[in-house]
Design a protein around this motif. Structure first.
Motif, PDB file in Angstrom:
ATOM      1  N   GLU A 131       0.842  -0.982  -0.077  1.00  0.00           N
ATOM      2  CA  GLU A 131      -0.025  -0.142   0.168  1.00  0.00           C
ATOM      3  C   GLU A 131       0.790   1.289  -0.006  1.00  0.00           C
ATOM      4  O   GLU A 131       2.009   1.140   0.597  1.00  0.00           O
ATOM      5  CB  GLU A 131      -0.865  -0.053   1.036  1.00  0.00           C
ATOM      6  CG  GLU A 131      -1.904  -1.068   1.138  1.00  0.00           C
ATOM      7  CD  GLU A 131      -3.190  -0.863   0.285  1.00  0.00           C
ATOM      8  OE1 GLU A 131      -3.344   0.247  -0.133  1.00  0.00           O
ATOM      9  OE2 GLU A 131      -3.818  -1.658   0.163  1.00  0.00           O
ATOM     10  N   ASN A 133       0.166   4.035   1.292  1.00  0.00           N
ATOM     11  CA  ASN A 133       0.353   4.747   2.443  1.00  0.00           C
ATOM     12  C   ASN A 133       1.055   4.243   3.532  1.00  0.00           C
ATOM     13  O   ASN A 133       1.790   3.333   3.278  1.00  0.00           O
ATOM     14  CB  ASN A 133      -1.227   5.087   3.109  1.00  0.00           C
ATOM     15  CG  ASN A 133      -1.832   3.521   3.377  1.00  0.00           C
ATOM     16  OD1 ASN A 133      -1.171   2.655   3.443  1.00  0.00           O
ATOM     17  ND2 ASN A 133      -3.151   3.421   3.133  1.00  0.00           N
ATOM     18  N   GLU A 134       0.785   4.830   4.799  1.00  0.00           N
ATOM     19  CA  GLU A 134       1.843   4.040   5.755  1.00  0.00           C
ATOM     20  C   GLU A 134       1.330   2.688   6.406  1.00  0.00           C
ATOM     21  O   GLU A 134       2.050   2.193   7.293  1.00  0.00           O
ATOM     22  CB  GLU A 134       2.041   5.064   7.126  1.00  0.00           C
ATOM     23  CG  GLU A 134       2.624   6.303   6.635  1.00  0.00           C
ATOM     24  CD  GLU A 134       3.991   6.374   6.064  1.00  0.00           C
ATOM     25  OE1 GLU A 134       4.695   5.492   6.732  1.00  0.00           O
ATOM     26  OE2 GLU A 134       4.255   7.363   5.210  1.00  0.00           O
ATOM     27  N   ALA A 135       0.521   1.798   5.980  1.00  0.00           N
ATOM     28  CA  ALA A 135       0.037   0.763   6.428  1.00  0.00           C
ATOM     29  C   ALA A 135       1.262  -0.097   6.051  1.00  0.00           C
ATOM     30  O   ALA A 135       2.000  -0.413   5.194  1.00  0.00           O
ATOM     31  CB  ALA A 135      -1.342   0.365   5.726  1.00  0.00           C
ATOM     32  N   ASP A 136       1.298  -1.138   7.033  1.00  0.00           N
ATOM     33  CA  ASP A 136       2.178  -2.268   6.852  1.00  0.00           C
ATOM     34  C   ASP A 136       1.683  -3.417   6.121  1.00  0.00           C
ATOM     35  O   ASP A 136       2.552  -4.284   5.817  1.00  0.00           O
ATOM     36  CB  ASP A 136       2.466  -2.851   8.373  1.00  0.00           C
ATOM     37  CG  ASP A 136       3.723  -3.614   8.606  1.00  0.00           C
ATOM     38  OD1 ASP A 136       4.805  -3.257   7.879  1.00  0.00           O
ATOM     39  OD2 ASP A 136       3.690  -4.588   9.317  1.00  0.00           O
ATOM     40  N   ASP A 137       0.476  -3.549   5.802  1.00  0.00           N
ATOM     41  CA  ASP A 137       0.209  -4.449   4.803  1.00  0.00           C
ATOM     42  C   ASP A 137       0.885  -4.657   3.520  1.00  0.00           C
ATOM     43  O   ASP A 137       1.129  -3.920   2.920  1.00  0.00           O
ATOM     44  CB  ASP A 137      -1.211  -4.435   4.403  1.00  0.00           C
ATOM     45  CG  ASP A 137      -2.188  -4.525   5.790  1.00  0.00           C
ATOM     46  OD1 ASP A 137      -1.500  -5.034   6.935  1.00  0.00           O
ATOM     47  OD2 ASP A 137      -3.266  -4.181   5.782  1.00  0.00           O
ATOM     48  N   SER A 158       4.143  -8.983   5.880  1.00  0.00           N
ATOM     49  CA  SER A 158       4.106  -7.597   5.984  1.00  0.00           C
ATOM     50  C   SER A 158       5.326  -6.735   5.747  1.00  0.00           C
ATOM     51  O   SER A 158       6.425  -7.367   5.391  1.00  0.00           O
ATOM     52  CB  SER A 158       3.852  -7.456   7.526  1.00  0.00           C
ATOM     53  OG  SER A 158       4.631  -7.872   8.104  1.00  0.00           O
ATOM     54  N   ARG A 182       6.554   5.917  -2.442  1.00  0.00           N
ATOM     55  CA  ARG A 182       5.182   6.365  -1.920  1.00  0.00           C
ATOM     56  C   ARG A 182       4.859   7.800  -2.049  1.00  0.00           C
ATOM     57  O   ARG A 182       3.496   7.997  -2.384  1.00  0.00           O
ATOM     58  CB  ARG A 182       4.976   5.881  -0.324  1.00  0.00           C
ATOM     59  CG  ARG A 182       4.803   4.325  -0.198  1.00  0.00           C
ATOM     60  CD  ARG A 182       5.026   4.107   1.325  1.00  0.00           C
ATOM     61  NE  ARG A 182       4.287   2.791   1.794  1.00  0.00           N
ATOM     62  CZ  ARG A 182       4.580   2.037   2.860  1.00  0.00           C
ATOM     63  NH1 ARG A 182       5.162   2.881   3.809  1.00  0.00           N
ATOM     64  NH2 ARG A 182       3.885   1.094   3.150  1.00  0.00           N
ATOM     65  N   LYS A 218      -5.984   5.422  -5.781  1.00  0.00           N
ATOM     66  CA  LYS A 218      -4.940   5.090  -4.670  1.00  0.00           C
ATOM     67  C   LYS A 218      -3.542   4.697  -5.217  1.00  0.00           C
ATOM     68  O   LYS A 218      -3.505   4.203  -6.181  1.00  0.00           O
ATOM     69  CB  LYS A 218      -5.347   3.988  -3.909  1.00  0.00           C
ATOM     70  CG  LYS A 218      -6.647   4.266  -2.970  1.00  0.00           C
ATOM     71  CD  LYS A 218      -7.038   3.164  -2.115  1.00  0.00           C
ATOM     72  CE  LYS A 218      -8.262   3.489  -1.322  1.00  0.00           C
ATOM     73  NZ  LYS A 218      -8.855   2.315  -0.413  1.00  0.00           N
ATOM     74  N   ARG A 220      -0.319   2.856  -5.407  1.00  0.00           N
ATOM     75  CA  ARG A 220      -0.028   1.306  -5.058  1.00  0.00           C
ATOM     76  C   ARG A 220       1.447   1.165  -5.475  1.00  0.00           C
ATOM     77  O   ARG A 220       1.721   1.428  -6.513  1.00  0.00           O
ATOM     78  CB  ARG A 220      -0.974   0.298  -5.312  1.00  0.00           C
ATOM     79  CG  ARG A 220      -2.466   0.371  -5.227  1.00  0.00           C
ATOM     80  CD  ARG A 220      -3.336  -0.688  -5.692  1.00  0.00           C
ATOM     81  NE  ARG A 220      -2.905  -1.989  -4.694  1.00  0.00           N
ATOM     82  CZ  ARG A 220      -3.614  -2.257  -3.708  1.00  0.00           C
ATOM     83  NH1 ARG A 220      -4.450  -1.374  -3.074  1.00  0.00           N
ATOM     84  NH2 ARG A 220      -3.486  -3.202  -2.961  1.00  0.00           N
TER      85      ARG A 220
END
Length: 710
Positions: A131, A133-137, A158, A182, A218, A220
């Motif tokens: 992702e 954004n700052e998400a770890d997924d 992750s 990002r 978004k 990616r």
């Protein structure tokens, strides 16, 4: 009013229904044209949504028309009916068209996905997605998991887990690149080391990535993972190899099958040598005839050649080289490799070492000692000087330097003492100083003094023993001879004192008789007393002379000369000519008795004493027969003197060579018992031995075993 209302109401109702149906139909078309993914969200394609919408619209139109007919008895007007039919047909046509487009699109997408999977499989890499954004997924493909050596169910994907596996030195670079992706959305490639499996082993990977926006806007980040560990290691080895090849002290040539130069490293350029413009001979020094066609011939024969030569450049450079032959799979020569090392400094150090060794050699050559050393960590590393080998009677070609062989050299009676001294040096650092018997190459044990000390040497702090060895065999033999001489002297002194007392007692006794006889005035008795006193004095004089003669024989050094035994025996017989004639003896001397090196005077005296004894102790029943023969034993000669005299009893045979040992009374044969003792002393001084064989009333044979050389 109510009737009017009842007539108007159905028309108004039909119009409302028609209007609603048209509105729903147009809305459905607009929704399809806008490609709203309502159907997709439910797992259905947009074409199915279009068909459903068209069906609903058609149903509403039919219902409205039926109602209009039912209420008014008419179709609501031809215009409305025509419009409804046209719209329904168009809706169905649009639905069919969209269905075909959807089907073709899905086929193209399926083919694209299949080709992507094949490309990823052929590429050998893994796929990942993150992702923006700052998400770890994070998404890891099956290949990605496989490359990391973990199972999908064992470690969920992750970004933090990936960072935990990245090498600490590479982690900041990866984090920075992902942050830029990002933020800015540009493509990136980064090389990182990632721990695989349990995490103990790092491998090199390339992470390629790019960022893009999806249909929702978004950002990616997607990319691939490629294992480049082998390539990175090869690059490292290549860089290391290049650093070696271009080492300033390493010179490398390559020759083709015709022995022409095809490559040289940059070290030659540093020396002002450009082999591409030189012939094979020009870069060799004029005096370097030790490298050329003959060395290539040796390499062809043996597979390689090694040696030293010089090259010409800014200065003359001495090189130590190895020439190797390379062959193709058919056995033909493909090329040659010549690897050389600048040995300028080595030659300087070798010269210094040689000078130091020469100085040490001069010191050791001036010493009779040998030197040795042994690495305690490696029992096969025993070393010793040539002088030590010479002391043991060996050379470096025929000596076994193993510790097992060294143990076998030690005399069994000295083994435990030697082992204890060695252990004390190794375990407690005590100096070694012991005297042992070692087996000489001549297969005899000789005495040596071994001294040594333990040391810690080298950068590896290895323990070594080093020391010297001295040949003390002559000293030990002298000590043994001295001990034997002292024992003989003690026995001799005891026997001499006993034998010398006998004439003294005789003289004292007859002196007393003389006093008495003088008092009585008996002249005859006085004369008899004086005769006994004089006889005793003469015997004492003879004994003293014999003692002096025996002492001189034992003390004097051997005067070694070449001796013809026939001449020596004939001279001894000549000196006894009167005795031989008076006793009527017969002496037979064999021809060619042999030659030895020794003291002719003392050996002649020994032979003379044996001949004299043989005549003295002849049998009264027969003529004395004396025979002298010899036997060559290789390194010695056995000189045998046989007679047919009275013989010697077996119990007395071991005593006849002792000083003052007489087997008969003075009245019967006389003598001091010194003659055969002199024989034993002379033969002992020559390193020989005496054998005696005798039988009573038959005769005696005395054999003198004398070395040809001392």
């Amino acid at each position: 009013m109510s009737l009017e209302y009842a007539r108007v109401l159905p028309n108004l109702s039909g119009m409302a229904i028609h209007t609603a149906s048209a509105f729903i139909m147009l809305s459905g078309v607009l929704l399809l044209l806008c490609r709203v993914e309502l159907g997709s969200a439910k797992g259905l394609p947009p074409a199915w949504y279009s068909m459903v919408t068209a069906g609903v619209v058609g149903a509403l139109l039919v219902a409205a028309e039926l109602e209009s007919v039912a209420l008014n008895g008419s179709g609501g007007g031809l215009l409305w009916q025509t419009v409804a039919i046209v719209i329904a047909v168009l809706s169905v046509a649009i639905a069919v068209y969209l269905l075909l487009v959807s089907h073709n699109t899905r086929q193209a997408l399926s083919e694209s996905e299949r080709r992507y999977d094949l490309a990823v499989s052929a590429y050998g890499g893994g796929v990942w997605e993150l992702e923006s954004n700052e998400a770890d997924d994070m998404y890891w493909s099956q290949r990605f998991y496989h490359m990391l050596g973990v199972a999908p169910d064992a470690e969920p994907a992750s970004f933090s887990r990936l960072l935990a596996r990245v090498h600490p030195e590479d982690k900041p670079g990866l984090v920075e690149n992902v942050a830029q992706l990002r933020a800015n959305g540009h493509a990136a490639e980064v090389r990182v080391r990632i721990a695989v499996g349990s995490g103990s082993d790092y491998r090199w990977f390339t992470m390629n990535a790019t960022s893009q926006r999806d249909q929702h806007g978004k950002m990616r980040v997607v990319g691939s993972l490629l294992d480049i560990d082998r390539e990175m290691r090869l690059q490292t080895e290549r860089a290391r190899l290049l650093s070696i090849i271009d080492h300033p002290l390493l010179y490398i040539f390559q020759f083709d099958a015709e022995q022409k130069i095809i490559y040289s490293n940059r070290t030659f350029e540093h020396q002002g040598i450009f082999t591409d413009t030189y012939s094979n001979e020009e870069w060799l020094s004029p005096g370097s005839s030790d490298f050329g066609a003959s060395q290539f011939a040796i390499a062809l024969r043996d597979g390689s050649w090694s040696g030293d030569f010089k090259v010409n450049g800014k200065s003359e450079v001495p090189l130590r080289a190895v020439l190797m032959v390379h062959r193709d799979n058919k056995g033909a020569v493909s090329h040659y490799s010549l690897v050389c090392r600048d040995i300028t400094e080595t030659l300087v150090q070798e010269a210094k070492l040689e000078d130091a060794l020469n100085q040490l050699s001069r010191v050791t050559e001036g010493s009779s000692d040998g030197f040795w050393s042994m690495n305690l960590a490696d029992e096969s590393s025993f070393q010793c000087s040539e002088q030590m080998l010479a002391l043991l009677g060996y050379t470096s070609e025929n000596f076994d330097f193993s510790c097992e062989h060294l143990e076998k050299l030690v005399h069994i009676e000295d083994y435990e003492a030697a082992r204890a001294a060695l252990l004390a040096a190794v375990e407690r650092g005590q100096d070694i100083d012991l005297e042992v018997r070692l087996l000489h190459a001549s297969n005899e044990f000789r005495w040596y003094r071994i001294r040594g000390r333990s040391y810690t040497v080298g950068v590896d702090n290895r323990r070594e023993l080093a020391g010297s060895i001295s040949d003390i065999n002559p000293l030990k033999r002298l000590q043994e001879e001295l001990q034997r001489s002292n024992l003989e002297l003690e026995q001799f002194a005891f026997q001499a004192s006993h034998d010398l007392k006998e004439p003294l007692r005789t003289m004292r006794t007859f002196a007393e008789h003389l006093q008495s006889d003088l008092a009585t005035g008996d002249d005859e008795l006085v004369k008899e007393d004086l005769n006994f006193i004089e006889s005793a004095g003469e015997r004492m004089s003879v004994m003293i002379d014999d003692l002096l003669r025996l002492a001189r024989v034992g003390a004097a050094e051997i005067d070694e000369t070449e001796i013809d035994l026939n001449e020596l025996v004939n001279d001894a017989v000549a000196r006894l000519k009167t005795l031989v004639e008076d006793e009527g003896a017969r002496v037979t001397v064999a021809d060619a008795l042999g030659r030895i090196k020794g003291d002719s005077t003392r050996l002649g005296l020994a032979v003379q004493n044996i001949l004299q004894n043989a005549i003295k102790f002849k049998s009264p029943e027969r003529q004395a027969q004396l025979t002298i023969t010899s036997t060559d034993l290789g390194d010695s000669i056995a000189l045998g003197i046989s007679d047919n005299g009275i013989g010697i009893a077996e119990k007395h045979q071991a005593e006849v060579f002792k000083p003052f040992k007489t087997l008969h009374s003075q009245e019967s044969y006389g003598g001091s018992g010194i003659g055969l003792a002199v024989v034993a002393k002379v033969i002992e001084k020559h390193g020989g031995s005496i054998e005696l064989v005798s039988q009573l009333n038959e005769g005696t044979t005395v054999t003198l075993v004398i070395p040809k050389e001392r």
